[in-house]
Write a protein that holds these residues in place. Structure first.
Motif, PDB file in Angstrom:
ATOM      1  N   SER A  93      -5.510   4.420   9.096  1.00 12.71           N
ATOM      2  CA  SER A  93      -4.254   4.098   8.369  1.00 12.71           C
ATOM      3  C   SER A  93      -3.073   3.837   9.519  1.00 12.71           C
ATOM      4  O   SER A  93      -2.335   2.899   9.510  1.00 12.71           O
ATOM      5  CB  SER A  93      -3.669   5.160   7.273  1.00 12.71           C
ATOM      6  OG  SER A  93      -2.374   4.801   6.920  1.00 12.71           O
ATOM      7  N   HIS A  94      -3.199   4.847  10.498  1.00  7.20           N
ATOM      8  CA  HIS A  94      -2.297   4.546  11.694  1.00  7.20           C
ATOM      9  C   HIS A  94      -2.627   3.277  12.467  1.00  7.20           C
ATOM     10  O   HIS A  94      -1.489   2.792  12.870  1.00  7.20           O
ATOM     11  CB  HIS A  94      -2.452   5.615  12.715  1.00  7.20           C
ATOM     12  CG  HIS A  94      -3.895   5.567  13.491  1.00  7.20           C
ATOM     13  ND1 HIS A  94      -3.865   5.340  14.649  1.00  7.20           N
ATOM     14  CD2 HIS A  94      -5.236   5.844  13.280  1.00  7.20           C
ATOM     15  CE1 HIS A  94      -5.134   5.170  15.057  1.00  7.20           C
ATOM     16  NE2 HIS A  94      -5.931   5.592  14.227  1.00  7.20           N
ATOM     17  N   ILE A 118      -6.995  -0.117   2.952  1.00  9.36           N
ATOM     18  CA  ILE A 118      -7.092   1.278   3.831  1.00  9.36           C
ATOM     19  C   ILE A 118      -5.871   1.980   3.263  1.00  9.36           C
ATOM     20  O   ILE A 118      -4.851   1.657   3.507  1.00  9.36           O
ATOM     21  CB  ILE A 118      -6.706   0.733   5.171  1.00  9.36           C
ATOM     22  CG1 ILE A 118      -8.045  -0.202   5.780  1.00  9.36           C
ATOM     23  CG2 ILE A 118      -6.805   2.142   6.289  1.00  9.36           C
ATOM     24  CD1 ILE A 118      -7.803  -0.809   7.246  1.00  9.36           C
ATOM     25  N   SER A 119      -6.492   3.129   2.714  1.00  7.72           N
ATOM     26  CA  SER A 119      -5.546   4.102   1.978  1.00  7.72           C
ATOM     27  C   SER A 119      -4.616   4.713   3.049  1.00  7.72           C
ATOM     28  O   SER A 119      -4.891   4.989   4.441  1.00  7.72           O
ATOM     29  CB  SER A 119      -6.227   4.946   1.098  1.00  7.72           C
ATOM     30  OG  SER A 119      -7.017   5.759   1.637  1.00  7.72           O
ATOM     31  N   LEU A 120      -3.514   5.315   2.597  1.00  9.73           N
ATOM     32  CA  LEU A 120      -2.567   6.142   3.528  1.00  9.73           C
ATOM     33  C   LEU A 120      -3.392   7.335   4.050  1.00  9.73           C
ATOM     34  O   LEU A 120      -2.890   7.636   5.120  1.00  9.73           O
ATOM     35  CB  LEU A 120      -1.377   6.476   2.672  1.00  9.73           C
ATOM     36  CG  LEU A 120      -0.440   5.371   2.237  1.00  9.73           C
ATOM     37  CD1 LEU A 120       0.849   5.749   1.407  1.00  9.73           C
ATOM     38  CD2 LEU A 120       0.325   4.562   3.417  1.00  9.73           C
ATOM     39  N   ARG A 132       0.950  -1.348  -0.054  1.00 11.28           N
ATOM     40  CA  ARG A 132      -0.130   0.246   0.037  1.00 11.28           C
ATOM     41  C   ARG A 132       0.704   1.201  -0.110  1.00 11.28           C
ATOM     42  O   ARG A 132       0.329   2.270  -0.310  1.00 11.28           O
ATOM     43  CB  ARG A 132      -0.955  -0.085   1.229  1.00 11.28           C
ATOM     44  CG  ARG A 132      -0.290   0.400   2.693  1.00 11.28           C
ATOM     45  CD  ARG A 132      -1.406   0.256   3.649  1.00 11.28           C
ATOM     46  NE  ARG A 132      -0.833   0.953   5.019  1.00 11.28           N
ATOM     47  CZ  ARG A 132      -1.572   1.616   5.468  1.00 11.28           C
ATOM     48  NH1 ARG A 132      -2.694   2.234   5.201  1.00 11.28           N
ATOM     49  NH2 ARG A 132      -0.836   2.429   6.742  1.00 11.28           N
ATOM     50  N   ARG A 133       2.178   1.070   0.409  1.00  7.93           N
ATOM     51  CA  ARG A 133       3.064   2.303   0.221  1.00  7.93           C
ATOM     52  C   ARG A 133       3.846   2.320  -0.904  1.00  7.93           C
ATOM     53  O   ARG A 133       4.758   3.066  -1.081  1.00  7.93           O
ATOM     54  CB  ARG A 133       3.810   2.310   1.629  1.00  7.93           C
ATOM     55  CG  ARG A 133       3.254   2.500   2.863  1.00  7.93           C
ATOM     56  CD  ARG A 133       4.229   2.899   4.118  1.00  7.93           C
ATOM     57  NE  ARG A 133       3.231   3.032   5.242  1.00  7.93           N
ATOM     58  CZ  ARG A 133       3.179   4.267   5.605  1.00  7.93           C
ATOM     59  NH1 ARG A 133       3.574   5.069   4.840  1.00  7.93           N
ATOM     60  NH2 ARG A 133       2.309   4.478   6.897  1.00  7.93           N
ATOM     61  N   TYR A 164      -6.720  -5.016   9.941  1.00  3.94           N
ATOM     62  CA  TYR A 164      -5.373  -3.999   9.941  1.00  3.94           C
ATOM     63  C   TYR A 164      -3.952  -4.594   9.673  1.00  3.94           C
ATOM     64  O   TYR A 164      -2.934  -4.120   9.804  1.00  3.94           O
ATOM     65  CB  TYR A 164      -5.628  -3.231  11.082  1.00  3.94           C
ATOM     66  CG  TYR A 164      -6.916  -2.491  11.239  1.00  3.94           C
ATOM     67  CD1 TYR A 164      -7.190  -1.296  10.665  1.00  3.94           C
ATOM     68  CD2 TYR A 164      -7.946  -3.035  11.876  1.00  3.94           C
ATOM     69  CE1 TYR A 164      -8.477  -0.690  10.436  1.00  3.94           C
ATOM     70  CE2 TYR A 164      -9.171  -2.749  11.880  1.00  3.94           C
ATOM     71  CZ  TYR A 164      -9.499  -1.382  11.203  1.00  3.94           C
ATOM     72  OH  TYR A 164     -10.535  -0.703  11.125  1.00  3.94           O
ATOM     73  N   ASP A 177      -0.468   0.818  10.540  1.00  7.47           N
ATOM     74  CA  ASP A 177       1.005   1.049  11.010  1.00  7.47           C
ATOM     75  C   ASP A 177       1.266   0.441  12.344  1.00  7.47           C
ATOM     76  O   ASP A 177       2.177  -0.277  12.539  1.00  7.47           O
ATOM     77  CB  ASP A 177       1.270   2.337  10.913  1.00  7.47           C
ATOM     78  CG  ASP A 177       1.228   3.061   9.454  1.00  7.47           C
ATOM     79  OD1 ASP A 177       1.463   2.354   8.624  1.00  7.47           O
ATOM     80  OD2 ASP A 177       1.211   4.231   9.361  1.00  7.47           O
ATOM     81  N   SER A 194      -6.371   7.319   4.750  1.00  9.37           N
ATOM     82  CA  SER A 194      -7.598   7.127   5.834  1.00  9.37           C
ATOM     83  C   SER A 194      -7.349   7.412   7.059  1.00  9.37           C
ATOM     84  O   SER A 194      -6.000   7.463   7.540  1.00  9.37           O
ATOM     85  CB  SER A 194      -7.950   5.710   5.615  1.00  9.37           C
ATOM     86  OG  SER A 194      -8.683   5.382   6.700  1.00  9.37           O
ATOM     87  N   TYR A 224      -0.090  -5.186   3.446  1.00 11.52           N
ATOM     88  CA  TYR A 224       0.263  -4.204   4.718  1.00 11.52           C
ATOM     89  C   TYR A 224       1.579  -4.693   5.394  1.00 11.52           C
ATOM     90  O   TYR A 224       2.554  -4.120   5.690  1.00 11.52           O
ATOM     91  CB  TYR A 224      -1.014  -4.391   5.751  1.00 11.52           C
ATOM     92  CG  TYR A 224      -2.166  -3.858   5.533  1.00 11.52           C
ATOM     93  CD1 TYR A 224      -2.111  -2.933   4.253  1.00 11.52           C
ATOM     94  CD2 TYR A 224      -3.143  -4.217   6.083  1.00 11.52           C
ATOM     95  CE1 TYR A 224      -3.525  -2.489   3.797  1.00 11.52           C
ATOM     96  CE2 TYR A 224      -4.489  -3.765   5.441  1.00 11.52           C
ATOM     97  CZ  TYR A 224      -4.603  -2.770   4.675  1.00 11.52           C
ATOM     98  OH  TYR A 224      -5.803  -2.259   4.069  1.00 11.52           O
TER      99      TYR A 224
END
Length: 560
Positions: free
Chosen positions: A488-489, A481-483, A50-51, A470, A492, A485, A150
């Motif tokens: 998003s955290h 889940i886009s950056l 996603r990144r 997640y 991470d 969003s 992810y």
């Protein structure tokens, strides 16, 4: 409603256009990656996180010989060598289960997916080995249910697997005809495949973290007890299920399910020999599609059907030779650092199909003594007292009605009985008897999506499996889940916890996971039962739901 339930438990929400040959969106990419291991050469494909990080994907690799023909109902035969170049560029099939006609399902399904980042590092990477959920009768390790987009933003190698489910993986007749646990032996074969081959994919065979949700969580704990799995992994993450719960006696067979399977497919049932012989002749699709006919109340109860058993000795290699409860209490296990977790609202959604269906609601109210043991998976011992006590405590002794009060009460009873209490028991046993630290956590976060959404598509809680949203992309049903969003955290933070744990055997930050801030998550002890609450923030709390679980500890007492 049956179709909706299969969507939740199986893969029936998969979009009809998904076929065997579906791949990533077309774009110009360099030549397909090749990997050479001691077993053979594999041609993979490229994917992107996603990144935007490119990584290699090797999918649909057989780790064992096809369990078909004479090998049906037999333990797996590990694949040691491959002829020619193995095409690992596309997804393999799901193991037999109810699914739409366009979904790729086959009996020849013992496959592994390996995802590895492109690094110039000379240091091998930690391996995360994921065992999919689905009650030992549904779901898969395919990338539409366990996508790597992810976790592959971290420097890890991810392995996901298929193993035989339902009768094909877990039929146990209590004799030499079907001792049981073939699905668990499949998982062991996949772990052996990893030990043999993963170094070629950049993974460290001495740093394997086995992870699993629901049925996969039960599997993680049992691998710590099984002599067959010893030495094949080095950490464990067990999410939302436990092999130790209300039943304290060892289950050595599930003959009733073998008989039921035979009846469903018009096979004789006089003895194990005729059951197995007849089922050997049946098409795999009939076996896989028969799941709904095993339910005894409504469309989905009991949630627990097939599962691992303590194998009697018939001269075979036994996966599980000892009662898990005894093994844990007597330290007869090969423990590793462990994370145990559950979600806040586990199986709460099971209340809605009952309360919103007049017939089911009437039946549960009028036949509580018959239905409660099915729906809440109650052992025979002490059953009469348990049925009454649970009604008194959870339902305040009242009849169920289709209102908010009953929704909450019945939903909590489902959640505590199917998952919550067992996980509580597991965490409390392991923190006392494991030689390694145990961390306990609750997933309470509610984002845009959930495995239970109301008629308006709105999540109503942190449901069973919601933590997976997640950690993995679940493209069969949920968007990435886009950056940008606001959720998003959570991706991470969840992947950072797994990354730290896979590297160090400790989920706490060491400096290169700033998203975790100054988190200090203590290991759980008998005297200090702290846990991580994953809500809007990460915070440490104490004594998870212990007031609720006291009733269960009283009904099904053990010495911890």
């Amino acid at each position: 409603m049956l179709y909706a339930l299969l969507c939740a438990l199986c893969v029936c929400a998969v979009h009809a256009h998904q076929h065997k040959h579906q791949t990533e969106p077309a774009e110009v990419k360099p030549a397909a990656p090749l990997t050479h291991s001691v077993s053979g050469t594999f041609r993979g494909s490229w994917m992107e996180t996603r990144r935007g990080r490119r990584f290699q994907a090797y999918r649909g690799i057989r780790y064992a010989e096809p369990p078909v023909g004479a090998l049906r109902f037999q333990p797996p035969k590990l694949k040691l060598q491959y002829e020619g170049v193995v095409d690992a560029s596309e997804e393999g099939p799901a193991c037999p289960l109810p699914a739409p006609p366009t979904y790729y399902v086959a009996e020849d399904c013992l496959t592994v997916n390996v995802y590895t980042p492109i690094l110039n590092s000379t240091k091998p990477l930690p391996v995360i080995f994921f065992i999919h959920p689905g009650g030992f009768y549904a779901m898969t390790g395919r990338s539409d249910l366990a996508g790597p987009h992810y976790l592959l933003d971290r420097d890890v190698v991810l392995v996901t697997i298929n193993y035989r489910i339902g009768s094909l993986g877990f039929m146990s007749t209590g004799d030499a005809y079907a001792p049981g646990n073939n699905g668990m032996k499949d998982q062991v074969a996949a772990l052996k495949w990893v030990q043999r081959n993963i170094a070629a994919f950049g993974g460290d065979p001495n740093l394997v973290t086995i992870t699993g949700c629901s049925a996969g969580s039960i599997s993680v704990i049992l691998h710590m007890i099984s002599p067959m799995a010893k030495g094949l992994f080095h950490r464990g993450i067990a999410m939302s299920a436990s092999p130790v719960s209300k039943e304290v006696e060892a289950i050595t067979h599930q003959r009733h399910l073998a008989v039921r399977q035979a009846q469903i497919l018009n096979c004789p049932t006089e003895n194990s020999s005729v059951i197995v012989d007849c089922l050997m002749t049946k098409p795999w699709k009939e076996l896989g599609d028969s799941l709904p006919k095993f339910w005894e109340f409504g469309e989905g109860d009991p949630v627990g059907l097939w599962g691992p058993v303590v194998e009697p000795d018939f001269g075979q290699e036994r996966y599980l030779p000892i009662n898990p409860l005894v093994a844990i209490k007597e330290g007869k296990m090969h423990t590793v650092p462990l994370i145990v977790s559950q979600t806040t609202d586990e199986f709460f959604w099971k209340a809605f199909p009952v309360l919103q269906n007049e017939t089911l609601l009437k039946t549960m109210n009028e036949e509580w003594e018959r239905v409660a043991p099915i729906s809440f998976i109650l052992p025979k011992k002490n059953r009469g007292a348990a049925v009454q006590k649970l009604k008194e405590v959870y339902l305040k002794g009242k009849k169920l009605t289709n209102d908010k009060q009953s929704e909450k009460a019945l939903g909590q009873l489902y959640g505590d009985s199917v998952v919550g209490f067992g996980v509580h028991r597991l965490a409390n046993l392991m923190c006392r008897h494991s030689k390694h630290p145990v961390w306990y956590s609750e997933f309470a976060y509610i984002g845009n999506n959930s495995h239970y959404e109301d008629s308006h598509g709105k999540p109503q809680g942190a449901a069973h499996h919601d933590d997976l949203l997640y950690l993995f992309t679940l493209s069969y049903r949920f968007p990435v889940i886009s950056l940008d969003s606001k959720h998003s955290h959570v991706v991470d933070e969840m992947t950072a916890l797994w990354y730290n744990f896979a590297r160090y055997g400790d989920p706490n930050p060491r400096g290169d996971t700033p998203e975790l801030g100054k988190l200090s998550w203590p290991a759980m002890t008998a005297a200090d039962r702290r846990y991580l609450h994953r809500g809007q923030q990460l915070e440490v709390r104490q004594n998870m739901f212990e007031d609720r679980y006291k009733i269960w500890d009283d009904l099904y007492p053990i010495q911890y």
